[in-house]
Design a protein around this motif. Structure first.
Motif, mmCIF file in Angstrom:
data_model
loop_
_atom_site.group_PDB
_atom_site.id
_atom_site.type_symbol
_atom_site.label_atom_id
_atom_site.label_comp_id
_atom_site.label_asym_id
_atom_site.label_seq_id
_atom_site.Cartn_x
_atom_site.Cartn_y
_atom_site.Cartn_z
ATOM 1 N N THR A 17 53.307 68.989 22.270
ATOM 2 C CA THR A 17 53.247 69.506 20.905
ATOM 3 C C THR A 17 54.650 69.768 20.364
ATOM 4 O O THR A 17 54.914 69.550 19.179
ATOM 5 C CB THR A 17 52.405 70.796 20.853
ATOM 6 O OG1 THR A 17 51.119 70.519 21.418
ATOM 7 C CG2 THR A 17 52.228 71.294 19.437
ATOM 8 N N LEU A 18 55.559 70.213 21.220
ATOM 9 C CA LEU A 18 56.936 70.454 20.780
ATOM 10 C C LEU A 18 57.595 69.166 20.296
ATOM 11 O O LEU A 18 58.297 69.161 19.285
ATOM 12 C CB LEU A 18 57.759 71.094 21.896
ATOM 13 C CG LEU A 18 57.432 72.546 22.195
ATOM 14 C CD1 LEU A 18 58.195 73.024 23.424
ATOM 15 C CD2 LEU A 18 57.734 73.421 20.996
ATOM 16 N N PHE A 19 57.366 68.064 21.010
ATOM 17 C CA PHE A 19 57.917 66.784 20.573
ATOM 18 C C PHE A 19 57.377 66.419 19.196
ATOM 19 O O PHE A 19 58.121 66.009 18.307
ATOM 20 C CB PHE A 19 57.598 65.676 21.581
ATOM 21 C CG PHE A 19 58.057 64.326 21.120
ATOM 22 C CD1 PHE A 19 59.380 63.938 21.302
ATOM 23 C CD2 PHE A 19 57.187 63.456 20.475
ATOM 24 C CE1 PHE A 19 59.817 62.695 20.857
ATOM 25 C CE2 PHE A 19 57.613 62.218 20.030
ATOM 26 C CZ PHE A 19 58.935 61.833 20.219
ATOM 27 N N VAL A 20 56.071 66.572 19.005
ATOM 28 C CA VAL A 20 55.433 66.197 17.735
ATOM 29 C C VAL A 20 55.955 67.055 16.584
ATOM 30 O O VAL A 20 56.331 66.523 15.537
ATOM 31 C CB VAL A 20 53.898 66.282 17.841
ATOM 32 C CG1 VAL A 20 53.240 66.042 16.489
ATOM 33 C CG2 VAL A 20 53.375 65.289 18.875
ATOM 34 N N ILE A 21 56.025 68.375 16.766
ATOM 35 C CA ILE A 21 56.475 69.204 15.644
ATOM 36 C C ILE A 21 57.972 69.026 15.388
ATOM 37 O O ILE A 21 58.409 69.147 14.236
ATOM 38 C CB ILE A 21 56.070 70.694 15.773
ATOM 39 C CG1 ILE A 21 56.620 71.352 17.020
ATOM 40 C CG2 ILE A 21 54.581 70.842 15.676
ATOM 41 C CD1 ILE A 21 56.278 72.839 17.147
ATOM 42 N N ASN A 22 58.749 68.730 16.404
ATOM 43 C CA ASN A 22 60.169 68.436 16.171
ATOM 44 C C ASN A 22 60.330 67.170 15.335
ATOM 45 O O ASN A 22 61.156 67.124 14.420
ATOM 46 C CB ASN A 22 60.927 68.291 17.496
ATOM 47 C CG ASN A 22 61.146 69.617 18.183
ATOM 48 O OD1 ASN A 22 61.124 70.673 17.564
ATOM 49 N ND2 ASN A 22 61.335 69.572 19.491
ATOM 50 N N LYS A 23 59.539 66.152 15.635
ATOM 51 C CA LYS A 23 59.586 64.899 14.880
ATOM 52 C C LYS A 23 59.133 65.134 13.438
ATOM 53 O O LYS A 23 59.759 64.647 12.486
ATOM 54 C CB LYS A 23 58.714 63.848 15.572
ATOM 55 C CG LYS A 23 58.642 62.512 14.907
ATOM 56 C CD LYS A 23 59.959 61.801 14.849
ATOM 57 C CE LYS A 23 60.297 61.148 16.157
ATOM 58 N NZ LYS A 23 61.579 60.413 16.085
ATOM 59 N N ILE A 24 58.073 65.894 13.259
ATOM 60 C CA ILE A 24 57.578 66.189 11.910
ATOM 61 C C ILE A 24 58.610 66.999 11.132
ATOM 62 O O ILE A 24 58.876 66.722 9.952
ATOM 63 C CB ILE A 24 56.222 66.928 11.974
ATOM 64 C CG1 ILE A 24 55.144 65.946 12.411
ATOM 65 C CG2 ILE A 24 55.874 67.562 10.641
ATOM 66 C CD1 ILE A 24 53.796 66.550 12.641
ATOM 67 N N GLN A 25 59.206 67.985 11.775
ATOM 68 C CA GLN A 25 60.222 68.797 11.113
ATOM 69 C C GLN A 25 61.401 67.924 10.670
ATOM 70 O O GLN A 25 61.919 68.083 9.568
ATOM 71 C CB GLN A 25 60.697 69.918 12.038
ATOM 72 C CG GLN A 25 61.673 70.861 11.365
ATOM 73 C CD GLN A 25 61.952 72.101 12.203
ATOM 74 O OE1 GLN A 25 61.292 72.372 13.208
ATOM 75 N NE2 GLN A 25 62.925 72.869 11.773
ATOM 76 N N GLN A 26 61.801 66.994 11.506
ATOM 77 C CA GLN A 26 62.895 66.082 11.174
ATOM 78 C C GLN A 26 62.560 65.263 9.921
ATOM 79 O O GLN A 26 63.375 65.148 9.007
ATOM 80 C CB GLN A 26 63.153 65.156 12.364
ATOM 81 C CG GLN A 26 64.205 64.112 12.144
ATOM 82 C CD GLN A 26 64.291 63.141 13.328
ATOM 83 O OE1 GLN A 26 63.544 63.242 14.300
ATOM 84 N NE2 GLN A 26 65.195 62.207 13.242
ATOM 85 N N VAL A 27 61.346 64.714 9.860
ATOM 86 C CA VAL A 27 60.930 63.919 8.702
ATOM 87 C C VAL A 27 60.889 64.783 7.443
ATOM 88 O O VAL A 27 61.379 64.381 6.382
ATOM 89 C CB VAL A 27 59.547 63.266 8.958
ATOM 90 C CG1 VAL A 27 58.982 62.643 7.696
ATOM 91 C CG2 VAL A 27 59.647 62.234 10.067
ATOM 92 N N LEU A 28 60.323 65.960 7.547
ATOM 93 C CA LEU A 28 60.224 66.841 6.377
ATOM 94 C C LEU A 28 61.602 67.245 5.859
ATOM 95 O O LEU A 28 61.825 67.300 4.646
ATOM 96 C CB LEU A 28 59.386 68.080 6.712
ATOM 97 C CG LEU A 28 57.900 67.819 6.972
ATOM 98 C CD1 LEU A 28 57.222 69.093 7.458
ATOM 99 C CD2 LEU A 28 57.217 67.275 5.727
ATOM 100 N N GLU A 29 62.528 67.525 6.766
ATOM 101 C CA GLU A 29 63.878 67.900 6.338
ATOM 102 C C GLU A 29 64.590 66.723 5.674
ATOM 103 O O GLU A 29 65.365 66.913 4.742
ATOM 104 C CB GLU A 29 64.668 68.473 7.507
ATOM 105 C CG GLU A 29 64.169 69.861 7.882
ATOM 106 C CD GLU A 29 64.775 70.433 9.150
ATOM 107 O OE1 GLU A 29 65.430 69.689 9.921
ATOM 108 O OE2 GLU A 29 64.571 71.644 9.384
#
Length: 175
Positions: A17-29
């Motif tokens: 889950t940490l990998f997924v939310i880090n990737k999502i956070q990167q895209v959103l930023e």
């Protein structure tokens, strides 16, 4: 636009889950979204005050890992706090994207539980992500998985930015 991420896992290094939310956070930023992250395991003594952090959010991500059975205690405690102390009027305008990764059985049920809980609170649904990943390195090295996660993040951004409507659900109508 502002999106809050509430992570209900235990913060383990190999948590998919940490990998997924880090990737999502990167895209959103990259899309110039202000992202604020709340690790519930670090805030366990103040979870009851976290519903106040919803006030400035246009959307939220509820992310957790199923390690044995269900969404876990921290996330359940956060949802209970939203029910007891959250501003239901404010919640009614907030989109929620559920992210549930599993190292065992139950990721689909976890995603459904998060979506149902948010709708019962009066919030708006977003399409989420769920998956079973036994070895996080497989998730990190697979370009197709990364692309899928990025596309889901972009779809979430569009849903919130365009304030897309959704069909009514019985768990919103029957209180």
């Amino acid at each position: 636009m502002k999106i809050n991420i509430y992570y209900g896992g235990r913060g383990l290094i190999d948590d998919p889950t940490l990998f997924v939310i880090n990737k999502i956070q990167q895209v959103l930023e990259e899309l110039r979204v202000k992202v604020e992250r709340f690790n519930l395991f670090e805030l366990k003594n103040s979870i009851t005050t976290l519903p106040q952090t919803l006030k400035g959010a246009d959307g939220i991500i509820l992310a957790t890992t199923v390690e044995w059975y269900g969404i876990g205690g921290y996330m359940q405690q956060f949802l209970d706090s939203c029910w007891l102390y959250g501003d239901k009027e404010k919640i009614s305008g907030i989109y929620m994207c559920p992210i549930v990764m599993s190292t065992t059985y139950g990721e689909r049920e976890g995603k459904l539980n998060l979506a149902s809980a948010w709708e019962i609170l009066g919030g708006l649904p977003c399409s989420g992500i769920c998956g079973y990943i036994a070895d996080t390195s497989l998730l990190e090295t697979n370009a197709e998985y990364a692309s899928l996660i990025e596309k889901k993040a972009e779809n979430m951004y569009r849903t919130i930015n365009q304030k897309m409507a959704s069909l009514p659900a019985s768990n919103q109508a029957i209180k």
